[in-house]
Design a protein around this motif. Structure first.
Motif, PDB file in Angstrom:
ATOM      1  N   PRO A 222      30.230  19.521   3.885  1.00  0.00           N
ATOM      2  CA  PRO A 222      29.323  18.375   3.728  1.00  0.00           C
ATOM      3  C   PRO A 222      29.966  17.092   4.249  1.00  0.00           C
ATOM      4  CG  PRO A 222      30.440  18.809   1.667  1.00  0.00           C
ATOM      5  CD  PRO A 222      30.915  19.866   2.635  1.00  0.00           C
ATOM      6  N   PRO A 223      29.166  16.146   4.724  1.00  0.00           N
ATOM      7  CA  PRO A 223      29.711  14.829   5.091  1.00  0.00           C
ATOM      8  C   PRO A 223      30.265  14.127   3.860  1.00  0.00           C
ATOM      9  CG  PRO A 223      27.473  15.131   5.927  1.00  0.00           C
ATOM     10  CD  PRO A 223      27.718  16.239   4.960  1.00  0.00           C
ATOM     11  N   ILE A 224      31.294  13.345   4.043  1.00  0.00           N
ATOM     12  CA  ILE A 224      31.865  12.565   2.950  1.00  0.00           C
ATOM     13  C   ILE A 224      31.186  11.206   2.930  1.00  0.00           C
ATOM     14  CG2 ILE A 224      33.958  11.445   2.101  1.00  0.00           C
ATOM     15  CD1 ILE A 224      35.537  13.806   3.210  1.00  0.00           C
ATOM     16  N   ARG A 225      30.571  10.890   1.810  1.00  0.00           N
ATOM     17  CA  ARG A 225      29.792   9.657   1.694  1.00  0.00           C
ATOM     18  C   ARG A 225      30.545   8.546   0.979  1.00  0.00           C
ATOM     19  NH1 ARG A 225      26.345  10.910   5.673  1.00  0.00           N
ATOM     20  NH2 ARG A 225      24.888  12.604   5.139  1.00  0.00           N
ATOM     21  N   GLN A 226      31.708   8.832   0.394  1.00  0.00           N
ATOM     22  CA  GLN A 226      32.465   7.794  -0.298  1.00  0.00           C
ATOM     23  C   GLN A 226      33.001   6.777   0.721  1.00  0.00           C
ATOM     24  OE1 GLN A 226      32.880  11.007  -0.728  1.00  0.00           O
ATOM     25  NE2 GLN A 226      32.651  11.489  -2.893  1.00  0.00           N
ATOM     26  N   LYS A 227      32.653   5.522   0.516  1.00  0.00           N
ATOM     27  CA  LYS A 227      32.980   4.494   1.504  1.00  0.00           C
ATOM     28  C   LYS A 227      34.470   4.213   1.607  1.00  0.00           C
ATOM     29  CE  LYS A 227      28.505   2.173   1.375  1.00  0.00           C
ATOM     30  NZ  LYS A 227      27.777   0.899   1.165  1.00  0.00           N
ATOM     31  N   ASP A 228      35.228   4.540   0.569  1.00  0.00           N
ATOM     32  CA  ASP A 228      36.664   4.282   0.615  1.00  0.00           C
ATOM     33  C   ASP A 228      37.445   5.428   1.264  1.00  0.00           C
ATOM     34  OD1 ASP A 228      36.148   6.080  -1.387  1.00  0.00           O
ATOM     35  OD2 ASP A 228      37.588   5.238  -2.808  1.00  0.00           O
ATOM     36  N   PRO A 241      22.835  17.394   5.097  1.00  0.00           N
ATOM     37  CA  PRO A 241      23.754  17.662   3.979  1.00  0.00           C
ATOM     38  C   PRO A 241      25.005  18.437   4.352  1.00  0.00           C
ATOM     39  CG  PRO A 241      21.876  19.145   3.870  1.00  0.00           C
ATOM     40  CD  PRO A 241      21.572  18.178   4.973  1.00  0.00           C
ATOM     41  N   SER A 242      25.059  19.027   5.546  1.00  0.00           N
ATOM     42  CA  SER A 242      26.270  19.745   5.948  1.00  0.00           C
ATOM     43  C   SER A 242      26.399  19.715   7.454  1.00  0.00           C
ATOM     44  CB  SER A 242      26.244  21.193   5.438  1.00  0.00           C
ATOM     45  OG  SER A 242      25.137  21.892   5.967  1.00  0.00           O
ATOM     46  N   TYR A 243      27.645  19.917   7.906  1.00  0.00           N
ATOM     47  CA  TYR A 243      27.924  19.922   9.341  1.00  0.00           C
ATOM     48  C   TYR A 243      27.754  21.333   9.910  1.00  0.00           C
ATOM     49  CZ  TYR A 243      30.328  15.412   8.644  1.00  0.00           C
ATOM     50  OH  TYR A 243      30.646  14.111   8.336  1.00  0.00           O
ATOM     51  N   PRO A 244      27.511  21.431  11.211  1.00  0.00           N
ATOM     52  CA  PRO A 244      27.633  22.752  11.847  1.00  0.00           C
ATOM     53  C   PRO A 244      29.066  23.263  11.678  1.00  0.00           C
ATOM     54  CG  PRO A 244      26.586  21.168  13.330  1.00  0.00           C
ATOM     55  CD  PRO A 244      27.112  20.387  12.168  1.00  0.00           C
ATOM     56  N   ASP A 245      29.242  24.565  11.726  1.00  0.00           N
ATOM     57  CA  ASP A 245      30.587  25.125  11.607  1.00  0.00           C
ATOM     58  C   ASP A 245      31.485  24.565  12.705  1.00  0.00           C
ATOM     59  OD1 ASP A 245      29.521  26.578   9.563  1.00  0.00           O
ATOM     60  OD2 ASP A 245      29.470  28.487  10.644  1.00  0.00           O
ATOM     61  N   TYR A 246      32.740  24.292  12.346  1.00  0.00           N
ATOM     62  CA  TYR A 246      33.689  23.749  13.325  1.00  0.00           C
ATOM     63  C   TYR A 246      35.103  24.159  12.938  1.00  0.00           C
ATOM     64  CZ  TYR A 246      34.702  20.150   9.785  1.00  0.00           C
ATOM     65  OH  TYR A 246      35.074  19.495   8.636  1.00  0.00           O
ATOM     66  N   THR A 247      36.012  24.070  13.882  1.00  0.00           N
ATOM     67  CA  THR A 247      37.416  24.371  13.601  1.00  0.00           C
ATOM     68  C   THR A 247      38.178  23.083  13.307  1.00  0.00           C
ATOM     69  OG1 THR A 247      37.909  24.302  15.974  1.00  0.00           O
ATOM     70  CG2 THR A 247      37.508  26.470  15.007  1.00  0.00           C
ATOM     71  N   ALA A 248      39.201  23.192  12.496  1.00  0.00           N
ATOM     72  CA  ALA A 248      40.049  22.043  12.183  1.00  0.00           C
ATOM     73  C   ALA A 248      40.643  21.485  13.469  1.00  0.00           C
ATOM     74  CB  ALA A 248      41.161  22.462  11.227  1.00  0.00           C
ATOM     75  N   GLY A 249      40.580  20.166  13.607  1.00  0.00           N
ATOM     76  CA  GLY A 249      41.055  19.527  14.828  1.00  0.00           C
ATOM     77  C   GLY A 249      42.551  19.570  15.018  1.00  0.00           C
ATOM     78  N   ASN A 270      25.381  12.215  21.832  1.00  0.00           N
ATOM     79  CA  ASN A 270      25.898  10.913  21.420  1.00  0.00           C
ATOM     80  C   ASN A 270      27.266  11.075  20.763  1.00  0.00           C
ATOM     81  OD1 ASN A 270      26.377   8.374  20.352  1.00  0.00           O
ATOM     82  ND2 ASN A 270      24.287   8.093  19.628  1.00  0.00           N
ATOM     83  N   ALA A 271      28.295  10.524  21.383  1.00  0.00           N
ATOM     84  CA  ALA A 271      29.669  10.681  20.903  1.00  0.00           C
ATOM     85  C   ALA A 271      30.081   9.579  19.936  1.00  0.00           C
ATOM     86  CB  ALA A 271      30.629  10.724  22.091  1.00  0.00           C
ATOM     87  N   SER A 272      29.112   8.878  19.360  1.00  0.00           N
ATOM     88  CA  SER A 272      29.467   7.806  18.423  1.00  0.00           C
ATOM     89  C   SER A 272      29.945   8.345  17.081  1.00  0.00           C
ATOM     90  CB  SER A 272      28.273   6.875  18.215  1.00  0.00           C
ATOM     91  OG  SER A 272      27.169   7.589  17.677  1.00  0.00           O
ATOM     92  N   ASP A 276      36.087  13.758  15.208  1.00  0.00           N
ATOM     93  CA  ASP A 276      36.100  14.461  16.489  1.00  0.00           C
ATOM     94  C   ASP A 276      35.898  15.964  16.356  1.00  0.00           C
ATOM     95  OD1 ASP A 276      38.709  14.384  15.281  1.00  0.00           O
ATOM     96  OD2 ASP A 276      39.566  15.160  17.128  1.00  0.00           O
ATOM     97  N   ASP A 277      36.480  16.586  15.329  1.00  0.00           N
ATOM     98  CA  ASP A 277      36.300  18.036  15.215  1.00  0.00           C
ATOM     99  C   ASP A 277      34.866  18.382  14.812  1.00  0.00           C
ATOM    100  OD1 ASP A 277      36.777  16.889  12.763  1.00  0.00           O
ATOM    101  OD2 ASP A 277      38.403  18.230  12.178  1.00  0.00           O
ATOM    102  N   VAL A 278      34.203  17.487  14.068  1.00  0.00           N
ATOM    103  CA  VAL A 278      32.785  17.696  13.758  1.00  0.00           C
ATOM    104  C   VAL A 278      31.937  17.540  15.019  1.00  0.00           C
ATOM    105  CG1 VAL A 278      30.795  16.792  12.501  1.00  0.00           C
ATOM    106  CG2 VAL A 278      32.998  17.034  11.344  1.00  0.00           C
ATOM    107  N   PHE A 279      32.244  16.534  15.831  1.00  0.00           N
ATOM    108  CA  PHE A 279      31.503  16.368  17.083  1.00  0.00           C
ATOM    109  C   PHE A 279      31.695  17.574  17.985  1.00  0.00           C
ATOM    110  CE2 PHE A 279      31.073  14.817  21.494  1.00  0.00           C
ATOM    111  CZ  PHE A 279      29.739  14.415  21.439  1.00  0.00           C
ATOM    112  N   MET A 280      32.892  18.148  17.973  1.00  0.00           N
ATOM    113  CA  MET A 280      33.132  19.389  18.710  1.00  0.00           C
ATOM    114  C   MET A 280      32.189  20.479  18.203  1.00  0.00           C
ATOM    115  SD  MET A 280      34.967  21.247  20.850  1.00  0.00           S
ATOM    116  CE  MET A 280      35.415  22.980  21.089  1.00  0.00           C
ATOM    117  N   GLY A 281      31.997  20.562  16.896  1.00  0.00           N
ATOM    118  CA  GLY A 281      31.084  21.545  16.335  1.00  0.00           C
ATOM    119  C   GLY A 281      29.653  21.309  16.760  1.00  0.00           C
ATOM    120  N   ILE A 282      29.250  20.049  16.855  1.00  0.00           N
ATOM    121  CA  ILE A 282      27.892  19.718  17.295  1.00  0.00           C
ATOM    122  C   ILE A 282      27.705  20.120  18.759  1.00  0.00           C
ATOM    123  CG2 ILE A 282      26.325  17.788  17.775  1.00  0.00           C
ATOM    124  CD1 ILE A 282      27.481  16.422  15.277  1.00  0.00           C
TER     125      ILE A 282
END
Length: 351
Positions: A222-228, A241-249, A270-272, A276-282
């Motif tokens: 899941p994405p981390i929503r805690q701002k700190d 609520p969750s990312y596509p499967d990805y490997t640890a960067g 969109n690479a914004s 980075d490892d989540v974007f790799m999964g996308i």
């Protein structure tokens, strides 16, 4: 007799209430679990994420159109390259780069002892502190004159620009080293057991491996929503609520065909998103590529210091001051004997 009957009724009521409470809790947990599984299935099966992240090629280029400050476009001009290995490093991490050059990232050792053509490059941006940027840059230029293994673009080297560094790797590979059999991306605090990795990749070539993306896999994270949190991702950037499967960067390997597919995905996504490892999964999800778990890629974890581990391990994460010591221990000729049990037999027979 009447009192005993009342006590029995009271116990039955308590049991009934407790049973109802437990069942309610179980039902809530089951609904949440089922919802999580459903969300993960949707994220990994449908293309609505790709549509949301889709942008024009012109917009894509504006996110990654950075000049090369240091480049070695002829790095792969020699014999066929088994592995192009990009190490993500920060400008100030000279000692980490030196340790890698002296151990697992030494190209001469790999060629001489393993008979493999591996190209190791360090991917960098510019130093984040503007006041010290000039002096740090002069040091990088001197370093590169000696070693010739830095690839640097004109973006600020920060955590939130790691996705730009990912684009650097895949686009550099497409432009200058597209024939490399495999591409590996790794952090500069990782330890790579290069003999084990080379042996593994050579075996994959014999099997005609394709569609390979291997490492330590995160599934349904899941994405981390805690701002700190360092890894905070706002809802506006990623609303699911969750990312596509990805490997640890920290360290993963892709085959040549997958590297080409990821490059194509970077041209219209969109690479914004700065994880980075989540974007790799996308990117992989958009191209129909799934990650494969490999037990000897430790991901974010550090492998135990033990001879039996050295004979099988491929990566271990979290090594800064101990890379040289670990390399010496892992390369000890007696390690294979110990891990196979011969060393233990020798010890037993000497007692």
């Amino acid at each position: 007799m009447f009192m005993n009957f009342r006590r029995i009724r009271r116990c039955q009521c308590v049991q009934l209430v407790m049973t109802g409470f437990v069942l309610s809790v179980l039902m809530v947990c089951w609904v949440q679990l089922d919802h999580h599984v459903e969300n993960r299935y949707l994220v990994n099966s449908y293309d609505f994420i790709n549509k949301s992240f889709g942008i024009s090629q012109q917009e894509s280029e504006s996110l990654s159109n950075f000049l090369y400050l240091i480049n070695h476009h002829d790095k792969c001009n020699s014999n066929e390259v088994l592995l192009l290995l990009f190490v993500k490093s920060s400008p100030e991490n000279l000692e980490r780069r030196q340790a890698i050059r002296a151990t697992w990232g030494n190209e001469n050792y790999i060629q001489r002892e393993l008979g493999a053509n591996v190209r190791v490059l360090f991917a960098l941006g510019v130093y984040s502190n503007p006041q010290q940027r000039g002096s740090v840059q002069r040091g990088l230029l001197r370093e590169d004159q000696v070693y010739g293994d830095l690839v640097q673009q004109d973006f600020v080297d920060t955590f939130h620009n790691l996705t730009i560094k990912l684009l650097l790797q895949f686009r550099w590979r497409h432009t200058y080293c597209s024939k490399a059999r495999f591409l590996m991306s790794a952090d500069d605090d990782i330890f790579v057991h290069m003999p084990n990795l080379v042996h593994y990749l050579q075996g994959l070539i014999q099997q005609g491996a394709r569609d390979l993306w291997v490492g330590h896999v995160h599934r349904g994270a899941p994405p981390i929503r805690q701002k700190d949190s360092k890894y905070h991702v706002p809802y506006e950037m990623y609303q699911w609520p969750s990312y596509p499967d990805y490997t640890a960067g920290a360290g993963y390997v892709v085959s040549r065909d997958v590297a080409a597919k990821i490059y194509q995905a970077t041209l219209f996504l969109n690479a914004s998103l700065y994880i980075d490892d989540v974007f790799m999964g996308i990117c992989a999800n958009a191209m129909g590529v799934s990650p494969q778990e490999h037990v000897y890629f430790s991901g974010e974890g550090k492998a135990p210091y033990h001879p039996c581990i050295y004979d099988k391990m491929i990566t271990s994460h979290g090594h800064v001051a101990d890379v040289r010591r670990l390399w010496k221990a892992a390369m000890d000729p007696q390690i294979h004997d110990i891990s196979s049990g011969q060393g233990l037999q020798l010890v037993s027979s000497s007692k």
